[in-house]
Write an enzyme that holds these catalytic residues in place. Structure first.
Site, short mmCIF file in Angstrom:
data_model
loop_
_atom_site.label_atom_id
_atom_site.label_comp_id
_atom_site.label_asym_id
_atom_site.label_seq_id
_atom_site.Cartn_x
_atom_site.Cartn_y
_atom_site.Cartn_z
N PHE A 121 7.89 6.09 -14.53
CA PHE A 121 9.06 5.00 -14.42
C PHE A 121 10.08 5.69 -15.50
O PHE A 121 10.74 5.24 -16.25
CB PHE A 121 8.89 3.76 -14.88
N THR B 259 5.92 11.86 -11.38
CA THR B 259 5.17 11.88 -13.00
C THR B 259 5.48 13.01 -13.61
O THR B 259 5.68 14.14 -12.87
CB THR B 259 3.86 11.22 -12.87
N GLU C 215 12.00 16.92 -0.62
CA GLU C 215 12.97 17.67 -0.56
C GLU C 215 13.68 18.08 -2.14
O GLU C 215 14.13 18.91 -2.31
CB GLU C 215 14.17 16.80 -0.09
N VAL D 9 12.85 21.39 -4.92
CA VAL D 9 13.42 22.73 -5.11
C VAL D 9 14.87 22.68 -5.72
O VAL D 9 15.16 23.33 -6.89
CB VAL D 9 13.61 23.39 -3.60
N GLU E 5 14.80 22.19 -22.20
CA GLU E 5 13.47 21.47 -23.03
C GLU E 5 13.37 21.90 -24.60
O GLU E 5 13.94 22.94 -24.84
CB GLU E 5 12.39 21.35 -22.29
N ASP F 249 9.24 27.85 -13.61
CA ASP F 249 9.73 27.03 -12.89
C ASP F 249 10.39 27.61 -11.56
O ASP F 249 10.23 26.97 -10.56
CB ASP F 249 10.98 26.26 -13.56
N LYS G 260 9.33 27.33 -7.39
CA LYS G 260 10.31 26.76 -5.93
C LYS G 260 10.36 27.81 -5.30
O LYS G 260 10.54 27.69 -3.76
CB LYS G 260 11.85 26.60 -6.97
N GLY H 35 19.48 16.51 -12.68
CA GLY H 35 20.05 15.41 -13.20
C GLY H 35 19.47 14.06 -12.29
O GLY H 35 18.78 14.22 -11.24
#
Length: 348
Positions: free
Chosen positions: A11, A97, A150, A153, A210, A221, A225, A323
């Site tokens: 959450f 999560t 979806e 990526v 970060e 990262d 992808k 975002g």
């Protein structure tokens, strides 16, 4: 009208944004032909909450950090992820999560528990898709449910679904992308004269990077992808470890200035391509692109993918790659896909 019961696993920002949309804009979903009701939430901080008749989202969203679901009907201070996923009255598990990029856990287990319990899964997590995607998709097909991802990526920008639905009839031979907004922002600020460390610090201040930016700057990262795109769009069976990866950590201000002077721009490019012998190879590396390259003009924290096709040449799509609200939209698009599947099964 069909109502889908959701279990929100995690959450944080993305699932909270989805909950806000469900709470504040129910007409958005009614216009799509279904309603959404949250019947379960788990979170490391809040614990777990299961209410089969639907959770009062306005009340839950108003709860401050530091409180827990303990004391609420169906509430506990313990997240109880496995029990909630397996036994809650959810039709769709929404998995968002924090997950290890090394083994995809705990998201891999969450997805598997849901599928084996006959529940559809939508997720924004890269780990389970990059590391166990084909296995989990096969398991979902065996159990008659959908596994949709979806947002793994390019956040809310529908790259996978666009390629599958809108590029049909074309031979896709390669996909190149700017798939990490942080690294793209940093390189852009270096064009303005900042050193790498200064640009990273600015990105951190703005919330783009970060506290530990290694995954963004080092390319890991993007590696996840690229593996997803290679498997999804080029039919590969690729592990992220198969993707040769170099980040932007060794790019100097002088490198950027020289590239600009010659009409080039440095970008961290993830690419998967099919060779003449049929092999699919994938890389992540910084490239000084010519000004007329379709990805050269992508600036700031924006992401973009360019598909190489036989009949149309390069087809490029750009949009936000991060975002909370944008990524929540990816979950909505996945739920729409689940709805299409369910309606198709009913008609059959």
């Amino acid at each position: 009208m069909t109502t889908y019961n959701l279990a929100l696993i995690g959450f944080g920002g993305v699932n909270r944004a989805l909950a806000e949309l469900i709470c504040d804009e129910p007409q958005r979903f009614a216009s799509l032909g279904f309603e959404l009701r949250v019947v379960a939430i788990t979170d490391l901080a809040f614990g777990s909450l299961v209410q089969g008749d639907g959770i009062d989202l306005a009340a839950v969203l108003a709860m401050p950090r530091g409180t827990s679901f303990d004391g609420l009907p169906g509430g506990s201070s313990d997240p109880r992820n496995e029990d909630v996923i397996k036994n809650s009255p959810a039709d769709i598990v929404v998995e968002a999560t924090f997950t290890s990029p090394i083994d995809g856990e705990p998201a891999v287990s969450h997805v598997r528990w849901a599928i084996e319990s006959g529940k559809h899964v939508v997720t924004t997590n890269k780990g389970p898709v990059a590391l166990r995607g084909p296995e989990l998709s096969k398991l979902a097909a065996t159990n008659g449910v959908r596994f949709e991802y979806e947002g793994a990526v390019m956040s809310g920008t529908p790259v996978i679904r666009l390629a599958h639905k809108m590029l049909g009839g074309l031979e896709l031979t390669a996909v190149q992308g700017i798939l990490n907004g942080t690294s793209n922002y940093v390189l852009g600020r270096m064009e303005a004269g900042l050193r790498l460390d200064e640009a990273i610090a600015e990105a951190q201040d703005l919330g783009y990077a970060e506290a530990d930016p290694t995954a963004d700057i080092g390319g890991s990262d993007v590696r996840l992808k690229v593996a997803i795109l290679a498997n999804e769009l080029l039919g590969a069976s690729m592990n992220p470890s198969d993707v040769e990866t170099t980040g932007i950590q060794d790019i100097k201000s002088d490198d950027v200035a020289k590239a600009l002077a010659s009409g080039h721009r440095w970008k961290l490019i993830g690419e998967a391509r099919r060779e003449a012998d049929g092999r699919v190879v994938a890389t992540v590396k910084p490239i000084a692109l010519q000004a007329d390259h379709p990805l050269a003009g992508i600036s700031g924290a924006t992401n973009a993918v360019s598909f190489t096709t036989d009949l149309l040449g390069a087809v490029t799509v750009s949009g936000p790659g991060a975002g909370r609200v944008e990524t929540a939209y990816a979950l909505i698009s996945d739920i729409m896909a689940v709805n299409e599947f369910v309606k198709g099964a009913v008609r059959a």
